[in-house]
Design a protein around this motif. Sequence first.
Motif, PDB file in Angstrom:
ATOM      1  N   THR A 149      -3.269  -2.908   4.387  1.00 21.57           N
ATOM      2  CA  THR A 149      -4.532  -3.606   4.620  1.00 21.57           C
ATOM      3  C   THR A 149      -5.430  -3.627   3.394  1.00 21.57           C
ATOM      4  OG1 THR A 149      -4.441  -3.012   6.949  1.00 21.57           O
ATOM      5  CG2 THR A 149      -6.578  -3.693   6.112  1.00 21.57           C
ATOM      6  N   GLU A 150      -5.368  -2.545   2.608  1.00 18.74           N
ATOM      7  CA  GLU A 150      -6.259  -2.474   1.456  1.00 18.74           C
ATOM      8  C   GLU A 150      -5.952  -3.544   0.412  1.00 18.74           C
ATOM      9  OE1 GLU A 150      -6.918   1.088  -1.071  1.00 18.74           O
ATOM     10  OE2 GLU A 150      -7.876   1.919   0.703  1.00 18.74           O
ATOM     11  N   ALA A 151      -4.696  -4.039   0.388  1.00 23.70           N
ATOM     12  CA  ALA A 151      -4.323  -4.970  -0.682  1.00 23.70           C
ATOM     13  C   ALA A 151      -3.770  -6.306  -0.201  1.00 23.70           C
ATOM     14  CB  ALA A 151      -3.300  -4.305  -1.612  1.00 23.70           C
ATOM     15  N   THR A 180      -3.378  -9.371   2.997  1.00 18.34           N
ATOM     16  CA  THR A 180      -3.914  -9.909   4.249  1.00 18.34           C
ATOM     17  C   THR A 180      -2.843  -9.966   5.347  1.00 18.34           C
ATOM     18  OG1 THR A 180      -5.626 -11.167   3.127  1.00 18.34           O
ATOM     19  CG2 THR A 180      -4.996 -11.941   5.307  1.00 18.34           C
ATOM     20  N   GLU A 181      -1.619 -10.436   4.989  1.00 18.24           N
ATOM     21  CA  GLU A 181      -0.558 -10.536   5.987  1.00 18.24           C
ATOM     22  C   GLU A 181      -0.172  -9.135   6.463  1.00 18.24           C
ATOM     23  OE1 GLU A 181      -0.386 -11.738   2.899  1.00 18.24           O
ATOM     24  OE2 GLU A 181      -0.429 -13.912   3.133  1.00 18.24           O
ATOM     25  N   PRO A 188      -8.544  -5.553  11.166  1.00 20.91           N
ATOM     26  CA  PRO A 188      -9.627  -5.343  10.219  1.00 20.91           C
ATOM     27  C   PRO A 188      -9.644  -6.423   9.142  1.00 20.91           C
ATOM     28  CG  PRO A 188      -7.749  -3.992   9.626  1.00 20.91           C
ATOM     29  CD  PRO A 188      -7.337  -4.797  10.822  1.00 20.91           C
ATOM     30  N   VAL A 189     -10.779  -6.571   8.461  1.00 17.57           N
ATOM     31  CA  VAL A 189     -10.851  -7.451   7.292  1.00 17.57           C
ATOM     32  C   VAL A 189     -10.003  -6.814   6.193  1.00 17.57           C
ATOM     33  CG1 VAL A 189     -12.353  -8.442   5.532  1.00 17.57           C
ATOM     34  CG2 VAL A 189     -13.154  -8.281   7.886  1.00 17.57           C
ATOM     35  N   SER A 190      -9.060  -7.585   5.637  1.00 21.77           N
ATOM     36  CA  SER A 190      -8.151  -7.010   4.646  1.00 21.77           C
ATOM     37  C   SER A 190      -8.732  -7.087   3.231  1.00 21.77           C
ATOM     38  CB  SER A 190      -6.812  -7.743   4.673  1.00 21.77           C
ATOM     39  OG  SER A 190      -7.014  -9.084   4.321  1.00 21.77           O
ATOM     40  N   ARG A 191      -8.040  -6.421   2.325  1.00 17.10           N
ATOM     41  CA  ARG A 191      -8.428  -6.355   0.913  1.00 17.10           C
ATOM     42  C   ARG A 191      -9.878  -5.877   0.729  1.00 17.10           C
ATOM     43  NH1 ARG A 191      -7.684 -11.652  -1.257  1.00 17.10           N
ATOM     44  NH2 ARG A 191      -6.947 -12.390   0.747  1.00 17.10           N
ATOM     45  N   VAL A 192     -10.296  -4.981   1.594  1.00 18.30           N
ATOM     46  CA  VAL A 192     -11.499  -4.195   1.329  1.00 18.30           C
ATOM     47  C   VAL A 192     -11.089  -2.744   1.530  1.00 18.30           C
ATOM     48  CG1 VAL A 192     -13.060  -5.990   2.139  1.00 18.30           C
ATOM     49  CG2 VAL A 192     -12.366  -4.195   3.699  1.00 18.30           C
ATOM     50  N   GLU A 193     -11.866  -1.829   0.962  1.00 20.92           N
ATOM     51  CA  GLU A 193     -11.514  -0.422   1.080  1.00 20.92           C
ATOM     52  C   GLU A 193     -12.045   0.085   2.418  1.00 20.92           C
ATOM     53  OE1 GLU A 193     -10.856   3.274   1.328  1.00 20.92           O
ATOM     54  OE2 GLU A 193     -12.961   2.781   1.173  1.00 20.92           O
ATOM     55  N   PHE A 204      -7.275  -8.049  -8.081  1.00 17.48           N
ATOM     56  CA  PHE A 204      -6.341  -7.768  -6.988  1.00 17.48           C
ATOM     57  C   PHE A 204      -6.882  -8.156  -5.617  1.00 17.48           C
ATOM     58  CE2 PHE A 204      -4.727  -5.176 -10.336  1.00 17.48           C
ATOM     59  CZ  PHE A 204      -3.367  -5.063 -10.116  1.00 17.48           C
ATOM     60  N   LEU A 205      -8.194  -7.981  -5.404  1.00 18.87           N
ATOM     61  CA  LEU A 205      -8.718  -8.161  -4.054  1.00 18.87           C
ATOM     62  C   LEU A 205      -9.393  -9.518  -3.868  1.00 18.87           C
ATOM     63  CD1 LEU A 205     -10.101  -4.541  -3.491  1.00 18.87           C
ATOM     64  CD2 LEU A 205      -7.795  -5.414  -3.176  1.00 18.87           C
ATOM     65  N   GLY A 217      -2.576 -14.764   0.099  1.00 20.11           N
ATOM     66  CA  GLY A 217      -3.025 -13.635   0.909  1.00 20.11           C
ATOM     67  C   GLY A 217      -3.053 -12.307   0.190  1.00 20.11           C
ATOM     68  N   SER A 218      -2.477 -12.233  -1.004  1.00 13.73           N
ATOM     69  CA  SER A 218      -2.525 -10.979  -1.755  1.00 13.73           C
ATOM     70  C   SER A 218      -2.083 -11.267  -3.180  1.00 13.73           C
ATOM     71  CB  SER A 218      -1.598  -9.926  -1.151  1.00 13.73           C
ATOM     72  OG  SER A 218      -0.269 -10.159  -1.550  1.00 13.73           O
ATOM     73  N   ILE A 236       0.601 -10.193  -4.422  1.00 13.58           N
ATOM     74  CA  ILE A 236       2.067 -10.211  -4.534  1.00 13.58           C
ATOM     75  C   ILE A 236       2.642 -11.610  -4.812  1.00 13.58           C
ATOM     76  CG2 ILE A 236       4.235  -9.725  -3.283  1.00 13.58           C
ATOM     77  CD1 ILE A 236       2.863  -7.202  -2.213  1.00 13.58           C
ATOM     78  N   VAL A 245       2.637 -12.588  -8.432  1.00 17.85           N
ATOM     79  CA  VAL A 245       3.649 -12.047  -9.342  1.00 17.85           C
ATOM     80  C   VAL A 245       4.630 -13.148  -9.718  1.00 17.85           C
ATOM     81  CG1 VAL A 245       5.484 -10.317  -9.610  1.00 17.85           C
ATOM     82  CG2 VAL A 245       3.394  -9.727  -8.359  1.00 17.85           C
ATOM     83  N   VAL A 274      -1.176 -11.315 -13.462  1.00 20.12           N
ATOM     84  CA  VAL A 274      -0.903 -10.010 -12.852  1.00 20.12           C
ATOM     85  C   VAL A 274      -0.701  -8.950 -13.934  1.00 20.12           C
ATOM     86  CG1 VAL A 274       0.677  -8.707 -11.380  1.00 20.12           C
ATOM     87  CG2 VAL A 274       0.041 -11.047 -10.768  1.00 20.12           C
TER      88      VAL A 274
END
Lengths: 254, 433
Positions: free
Chosen positions: A41-43, A45-46, B11-16, B113-114, B123-124, B126, B129, B136
């Motif tokens: 989740t931290e990095a 979305t999927e 949860p909302v992603s890509r947050v700590e 990254f976020l 979505g990320s 990845i 890359v 990246v």
Amino acid sequence: MSKPKVGIFGFTGCGGCQLEILNLEDQLLDLVAAIDLVHFTEAITEHSDNYDIALVEGAITTRHGVERIEKIGKIAKIIVAIGSCAVNGGLNCLKNLYGTAKAKELVYGDKKDWIDSIDVKPVDAYVKVDYYARGCPPNRFEIVDIIRSLIVGRKPEIPNYPVCVECKRNGNTCVFELGMTCLGPVTRAGCNSRCPNSGSGCDGCRGLIDEPNVNAQKDLLKKYGLTVEDMVDRFNLYNACREKNIAEKVTGGN
Amino acid sequence: MAENINIEVSPVSRVEGHGDLVLDVKDRKVEKLIFRIPESPRFFEAMLVGKNWDEPSHITSRICGICSVAHTYASIKATEAAFGIVPNDMILNLRKLIFHHEIVQSNALHVYFLAAPDLFGVGSVIPLVETHPEVVNIALRVKKMANDMVRIIGGRAVHPIRTVAGGFTKLPAEEEMHIMRDMLRGAYPDLEKSLDVLKTLKIPDFERETEYISLSHPEDYANYDGNIKSTDGWEIRPSEYLTKIKEKVVKHSTAKHCWAERDAYMVGALSRFNNNYEKLSNNAKSYADELGLKAPCYNSYMINIAQFVEIIHSVDDSLRIIEELLDEGMDEERRMVEINPGAGRGVGAVEAPRGLLIHDYTYNEAGRIEKANLIIPTNMNYGNIERDMQKLVPGIIDKTEDEIRLACEMMIRAYDPCISCSTHFLKVRLINK
């Protein structure tokens, strides 16, 4: 295991273990290529609930957390606890020492009943944990080694000797000689004695080795005029949940 | 077009940490719009009670892995203020240096990254890359440079070891100072390429003026030290923070909301930029110019650009600090100043990557903590995030539900919320009674 599906899950903690995975800069892209990262989740979305390996960070401190970890326990074939909080409850256990009810009262006053917070426990209090990447923060290379071992099907090598062995090898002056307290003699190595390398005593964040040499520890305490309380206070920073009889274990009950 | 919308992103992603977005729209009117924080509370104020003065910085660094240097120094400064300790110039310079690189590390993590995946429509990081390998690799190199700086000065990248009240347990060797200088100089080509990429990305339009609060210092672009300053025209010493900053409990959140002059305010990179633009290096100012960031800026999505501009400033200023340290030399005699623990209260304020951070400790005669209060940047931003979204949503109500959801998520992510930090506590001060 060819290309395992991996999920990374955070419970109560500082997020530093997940950050240490992101801090693998030189190896991160190779790691991500060797696994199928389906939940982070931290990095990312999927996310997916279909995974083989769960890397779990953080301690279990809420009823909601208990439900989540039990669900992960049903799905994952292998669970790796990463970091002191997941492995031993970590620093969160200071709340247990203070008293969970008292802490709620202090912090939330008359709204304390709104709050979902239970006594802190490590992950293996609820589900079977297969491997432990200890430390606060964990050694990121140890995490890689555990994942690599799982992929190639060998057992990861986790030291069962004290930090002193690494510290001597690094040629450090013993921190007791510098007038500080150190838990190196009874703490599990694997961190490359990073705190003594920096002129600081070991805080025992990787937990005790399986059979600590209590006689040597007693001699040390005596030699440097330290008390059992000095050591216990220190050890409780990261290990208060795990080692109920820590004074006895560290000092042989002196 | 959406007449009725029920969005719940949990949860909302890509947050700590763990935060949920809840948005209900009925007949094109926003009925409910909250950023809910169900993350487990951690009770650090209780954990600190009774602790000896040399422990709080190590304990509170564990509030947050991403901003552990900031917590370490808010804590150390509170302890030093309570005991009347004044560190020497060498110690202060090394502290400013390590501080810069936590900000670079954290800002780089967030920008590349976020937040960037949103701007590339993925979505990320990845998928990038494959599609943008150069970006990246730049991201990884910049982050590694900053982490290596923190490792050299602090002993490790997360939860530094050498940073203690009174000074350092170990100093970097002179050779390491040269290594750091080379690393910093080597970062510029990557930063220039990043600028080229950022210039091609479209930051969403949005404008809502609010109160911007940050530290401010007569000489520095304030990170490590300064007074607390507001764009609403007030400035106070850190020890006076309670006269301006108020907190309240809100039902949907285990984290408190804060307010000062108005019902909400912003802290973080954009607040620092708006308050302290003049103190940026000339190079950082020209990067800001090229990216269309001008002070004052009222577009919260531009926080990400302000974070990137701060990376440039931190690298520039680090080189200046290293020259000073090399001129004066690393002096083992000045590694620590004397500490005489005793009763007293001390407040330590710093700029964490996400904004103003305050630790407030009261010590007893034995040098043990009697009472602790911690004010966390992300808490200060929650109210402002909700108000931004309340303005944002009616303006985009004709878009699809997916587009509205993404715009809101991007708004939350722009603030780079650090939820572990914000739920470390929740103290009820009964302001509403």
